[in-house]
Design an enzyme around this catalytic site. Structure first.
Site, short mmCIF file in Angstrom:
data_model
loop_
_atom_site.label_atom_id
_atom_site.label_comp_id
_atom_site.label_asym_id
_atom_site.label_seq_id
_atom_site.Cartn_x
_atom_site.Cartn_y
_atom_site.Cartn_z
N ASP A 278 -80.81 -38.99 2.59
CA ASP A 278 -79.55 -38.49 3.11
C ASP A 278 -79.82 -37.06 3.57
O ASP A 278 -80.84 -36.45 3.22
CB ASP A 278 -78.45 -38.54 2.04
CG ASP A 278 -77.06 -38.43 2.67
OD1 ASP A 278 -76.96 -38.07 3.87
OD2 ASP A 278 -76.06 -38.68 1.97
C1 BGC Z 1 -73.77 -38.10 4.60
C2 BGC Z 1 -74.33 -39.37 5.19
C3 BGC Z 1 -74.44 -39.22 6.70
C4 BGC Z 1 -75.29 -38.01 7.02
C5 BGC Z 1 -75.47 -37.78 8.50
C6 BGC Z 1 -74.51 -36.86 5.07
O1 BGC Z 1 -73.79 -35.72 4.73
O2 BGC Z 1 -73.80 -38.18 3.20
O3 BGC Z 1 -73.53 -40.46 4.86
O4 BGC Z 1 -74.97 -40.38 7.26
O5 BGC Z 1 -74.67 -36.86 6.48
O6 BGC Z 1 -74.31 -37.37 9.11
#
Ligand code: BGC
Length: 732
Positions: A278
């Site tokens: 993530d």
């Molecule tokens: C989130 C993810 C997301 C990623 C990209 C993160 O803050 O937890 O779910 O896909 O950002 O935007």
């Protein structure tokens, strides 16, 4: 000249030569950059000769060049390109309820809107993987046509507690519902030749301290709940990628957890795609590489430095780096960019809006109805509540979608031929416009909403006299980055809301006119009291951009509701077992102990106001002839009412416990009937082995799944608390 030509003829290209050949032709630096996203490195390096490792040769290195702007603006991240080997910079973008990219671009008069589909909990509440696959297919088409390669969705963490801020992005409190819904979504998206990323692996069940929280979870709860949903989706749909979660599980960050990412995911489940972190997850890139977290997103210069140094010192074996690069390239080979697809930015947004509307009606849940619904055509309605005039399609954060418009409930009702009591409509519209003029504009991370209006300008008694029925819409917003609270105005009704419910109910009931409550929320609230004021309660969830039309379709009876709760509405927060350990456990710093173990949601056996699996219809269904043949169960469902409808059939199993502390009953199969005309019946088939290698009767027996010998009782049920017919069965 001749030498150059020979060299280039021998240079393998991704998609033309084998991935092994491509990896063998890469420099160490190219490999390292391939396992790190390009948030702070250029997506396309200058043409360098093989063997050049001087990082200064990469202009922009170390700056926030946000290079995704060069490709698909608003995407969440880009991969690294090695043009000499035919490796393009692939594009990764959010998210679950639709594609999230910027709708406008500098110096470009075109727009790049995406469809905001109903959010995940609504999709799961349809209990119909086929309709979810349809949504996935439409989203996949937008991903493809807008030049994105991998969609960062679906979100599929279990809804362990109603306060989790991202619950609206997740499906259910039950792993079977969650896993099968996610699998359908993945199949749909990937049918369009683009990838998905099932996230957040695993147990990302709260936003508070999400980057460092240590979750202490028993092996049994992990296997049967938090990993089971992913196992089902991964085994049945093979998502191209998996996104590891921010949190720690039993002391180790998910992205640094070799047991999770290698032993379980690959050795046991046979997963063949790649794993990405993530965004900015965890802090030890070498540990992440070794654990099997192949790609670090969105990528930082420090990660590149650390990995290069680790390769040089031998701390990171070249075989590990090669393995991870190979996994990434094996998937990238399938992407539209490598396949040479020339995207045109031309999805059929109108057709997709029609799908969004249709699906929204499949997952809305009728919680109460004393006959007030459907509303007779052409009535004059007194519409109360901000959310009726500013209906919310989805939540905030990375799951937000930049849609072209949203249909609010007032608009939907007017379009359906109802008229609105004008004093209320005007006051609410003015109030919302005035407040919004003072609030910051909506963007993905923050969706400001106006404060609830005090109904002063239009006396309620007068309104009641001048209208046929009242509708009160109550709403809640939540999003990434924060959890909700068990306080008035959030999990609890505010005093103002209670007052409005009681005043409107009194005035309308005094004249024999009904009051309907519509809930525009992404996760449960405590509805205590509402049942006594309201004649009908419709849970509309966060239903996407066609919200108003879809809600009107149900209220008017154009569509008969058939959704059922994919999560319990448990009422009193303190009674919910996980509430005793939510956020952080008492006396701990950064640690939360999942002491409720398997007793999540309906598994706790609590009697709750609106149980898991519950949902009413404008008709009634009778169940009969419950029987089994091998791994399949059959039950006959008959529409005994006066209008056509669909019924969600559930099977719960009571099984012999191998270990103490098991739930009394657990969902082991579900299916939804076709639209049954009055008097029509259907024999529904339900499988106990929905995915090859997964038997929903099994339980985790310390180190493996086991079908305990003994007596099993199966219930064909209309909800977890409405058991209709049983079947006993001995397993030796
Ligand atoms: C989130 C993810 C997301 C990623 C990209 C993160 O803050 O937890 O779910 O896909 O950002 O935007």
């Amino acid at each position: 000249m001749a030498i150059t030509m020979i060299m280039s003829a021998c240079t393998p290209k991704l998609g033309r030569q084998s991935v092994d050949d491509v990896v063998n032709a890469m420099t160490t630096e190219e490999k390292v950059r391939t396992v790190v996203g390009t948030y702070t490195q250029p997506a396309t390096p200058p043409e360098v000769a093989p063997g050049v490792t001087n990082r200064a040769d990469y202009p922009g290195s170390g700056e926030n060049t946000a290079l995704s702007r060069n490709q698909v603006p608003g995407a969440a991240g880009d991969g690294y390109a090695v043009p000499r080997l035919g490796i393009p910079a692939v594009v990764y973008a959010d998210g679950p309820a639709g594609l999230r990219i910027d709708p406008r671009r500098e110096g470009d008069s075109n727009t790049y809107f995406c469809t905001a589909f109903p959010t995940a909990t609504l999709l799961a509440s349809a209990w119909d993987p086929a309709v979810v696959e349809k949504v996935g297919t439409a989203i996949g088409d937008e991903v493809h046509r807008y030049g994105v390669d991998i969609l960062l969705a679906p979100g599929m963490n279990l809804q362990r507690n109603p306060l989790t801020g991202r619950n609206f992005e997740y499906y259910s409190e039950d792993p079977l519902v969650s896993g099968l819904t996610a699998a359908a979504y993945v199949r749909g998206v990937q049918s369009q030749g683009v990838g998905t990323s099932v996230k957040h692996f695993a147990a990302n069940n709260q936003e508070l301290y999400r980057n460092g929280i240590n979750e202490i979870i028993s092996d049994r709860a992990l296997r049967e709940l938090y990993l089971r949903s992913f196992e089902i989706a991964i085994k049945s749909a093979q998502p191209w990628t998996v996104m590891s979660s921010y949190n720690k599980i039993n002391g180790t960050y998910a992205s640094e957890n070799a047991w999770l990412l290698s032993t379980v995911l690959r050795d046991e489940w046979g997963y063949e795609g790649f794993v990405m972190t993530d965004w900015f997850g965890a802090d030890d890139p070498v540990a992440q590489m070794k654990a099997g977290n192949d790609l670090l997103m969105p990528g930082t210069p420090n990660q590149i430095d650390e990995l290069l140094t680790a390769v040089e010192s031998g701390k990171l074996p070249m075989e590990v780096l090669d393995r991870n690069v190979k996994r990434i390239l094996t998937i990238l080979e399938k992407t539209p960019r490598v396949q040479g697809y020339a995207y045109q930015n031309n999805p059929d947004l109108e057709a997709h809006a029609a799908i969004a509307r249709e699906i929204a009606t499949e997952g809305m849940v009728l919680l109460q109805n004393n006959g007030a619904l459907p509303l007779p055509a052409g009535q004059k309605l007194a519409l109360f509540g901000n959310y009726a005039y500013d209906t919310q399609p989805g939540g905030s954060g990375s799951g937000y979608v930049n849609r072209a418009y949203k249909v609010t409930l007032d608009q939907g009702l007017e379009a359906a031929g109802y008229s609105l009591e004008p004093c209320l409509a005007e006051s609410y519209r003015n109030h919302i416009a005035d407040e919004k003029a003072q609030l910051p504009p909506e963007y993905f991370w923050v969706v400001p909403t106006a404060s609830e209006m005090e109904v002063k300008a239009c006396p309620i008694e007068k309104t009641a006299a001048q209208s046929d029925a009242a509708i009160i819409t109550l709403g809640r917003m939540s999003g990434e980055g924060g959890d909700r609270t068990a306080t008035p105005g959030d999990y609890l009704l505010s005093n103002q809301e209670k007052q409005l419910l009681s005043d409107v109910s009194r005035s309308f009931h005094a004249l024999g006119k009904p009051m309907v409550v519509v809930l525009n929320i992404g996760a449960p609230v405590d509805l205590t009291g509402v049942e006594k004021w309201a004649d009908a309660i419709l849970l509309a969830w966060l239903p996407g951009q066609e919200a108003g039309h879809a809600i009107a379709d149900i209220l008017s009876g154009k569509v008969n509701p058939s959704g059922k709760l994919s999560v319990s509405f448990a009422g009193d927060f303190a009674r919910i077992p996980s509430s005793r350990n939510f956020g952080v456990s008492a006396g701990e710093i950064n640690t939360v102990r999942y002491e409720e173990d398997l007793m999540v949601g309906y598994r706790s056996g609590l009697q709750v106001p609106y149980p898991f699996g519950f949902g009413l219809s404008y008709t009634q269904f009778a169940y009969s002839n419950f029987r089994h043949e091998g791994d399949q169960l059959f039950v006959t469902v008959k529409n005994e009412g006066k209008v056509a409808g669909r019924e969600v059939v559930q099977v719960y199993v009571e099984k012999p416990a191998l270990t103490p502390g098991r739930p009394q009953r657990e969902l082991c199969a579900f299916a939804k009937t076709a639209l049954l005309a009055p008097g029509q019946e259907e024999e529904v088939c339900l499988s106990l082995m929905p995915v090859q290698g997964i038997d929903t009767r099994a339980q985790w027996a310390g180190d493996r799944w086991q079908l305990a010998p003994g007596h099993y009782r199966f219930w064909a049920a209309a909800s977890s608390a409405d058991l209709r017919c049983s079947l006993d069965w001995n397993i030796d």
